[in-house]
Write a protein that holds these residues in place. Structure first.
Motif, PDB file in Angstrom:
ATOM      1  N   GLU A 149       0.833  -1.209   0.000  1.00  0.00           N
ATOM      2  CA  GLU A 149       0.000   0.000   0.000  1.00  0.00           C
ATOM      3  C   GLU A 149       0.868   1.261   0.000  1.00  0.00           C
ATOM      4  N   ALA A 150       1.889   1.273   0.840  1.00  0.00           N
ATOM      5  CA  ALA A 150       2.794   2.430   0.892  1.00  0.00           C
ATOM      6  C   ALA A 150       3.554   2.577  -0.416  1.00  0.00           C
ATOM      7  N   ALA A 151       3.925   1.449  -1.009  1.00  0.00           N
ATOM      8  CA  ALA A 151       4.659   1.483  -2.270  1.00  0.00           C
ATOM      9  C   ALA A 151       3.795   2.055  -3.392  1.00  0.00           C
ATOM     10  N   GLU A 152       2.520   1.679  -3.412  1.00  0.00           N
ATOM     11  CA  GLU A 152       1.640   2.188  -4.468  1.00  0.00           C
ATOM     12  C   GLU A 152       1.414   3.694  -4.334  1.00  0.00           C
ATOM     13  N   SER A 153       1.226   4.165  -3.115  1.00  0.00           N
ATOM     14  CA  SER A 153       1.037   5.608  -2.935  1.00  0.00           C
ATOM     15  C   SER A 153       2.324   6.364  -3.227  1.00  0.00           C
ATOM     16  N   ALA A 154       3.463   5.803  -2.816  1.00  0.00           N
ATOM     17  CA  ALA A 154       4.753   6.440  -3.101  1.00  0.00           C
ATOM     18  C   ALA A 154       5.046   6.405  -4.598  1.00  0.00           C
ATOM     19  N   ILE A 198       6.876  -6.537  -6.230  1.00  0.00           N
ATOM     20  CA  ILE A 198       6.353  -6.828  -4.890  1.00  0.00           C
ATOM     21  C   ILE A 198       4.894  -7.264  -4.934  1.00  0.00           C
ATOM     22  N   LYS A 199       4.221  -7.033  -6.048  1.00  0.00           N
ATOM     23  CA  LYS A 199       2.824  -7.466  -6.156  1.00  0.00           C
ATOM     24  C   LYS A 199       2.726  -8.976  -6.287  1.00  0.00           C
ATOM     25  N   GLN A 200       3.774  -9.613  -6.795  1.00  0.00           N
ATOM     26  CA  GLN A 200       3.721 -11.058  -7.040  1.00  0.00           C
ATOM     27  C   GLN A 200       4.087 -11.850  -5.833  1.00  0.00           C
TER      28      GLN A 200
END
Length: 88
Positions: free
Chosen positions: A45-50, A86-88
């Motif tokens: 979640e943090a990675a997607e927003s970043a 990281i999604k996988q």
């Protein structure tokens, strides 16, 4: 120190632009670093927003001429690859 009035103005304008460019480059580096830390932690979640913030700052830097458009495309591609890993 310049003797001509227009040369004095150029010095002032150059200082302002230098400060603006320095701030924009710093913001770019900060957003990329935040994304990398989120990816290294594995926080999706943090990675997607970043990621959204990082892509936006990369696009702004390319638009303003701080980095070349191909450099921006390369950075965004790298960000996307890291996010997908990281999604996988």
């Amino acid at each position: 120190m310049p003797n001509i009035k227009s040369a004095e103005k150029r010095v002032l304008v150059a200082k302002e632009r230098n400060a603006r460019n320095k701030a924009a480059k710093s913001e770019l580096k900060t957003s990329l670093k935040k994304f990398d830390t989120a990816v290294s932690e594995g926080n999706q979640e943090a990675a997607e927003s970043a990621y959204k913030v990082a892509v936006k700052t990369v696009d702004q830097a390319a638009t303003k001429g701080l980095i070349h458009k191909n450099n921006a495309a390369h950075k965004k591609s790298s960000l996307t690859t890291k996010l997908n890993s990281i999604k996988q």
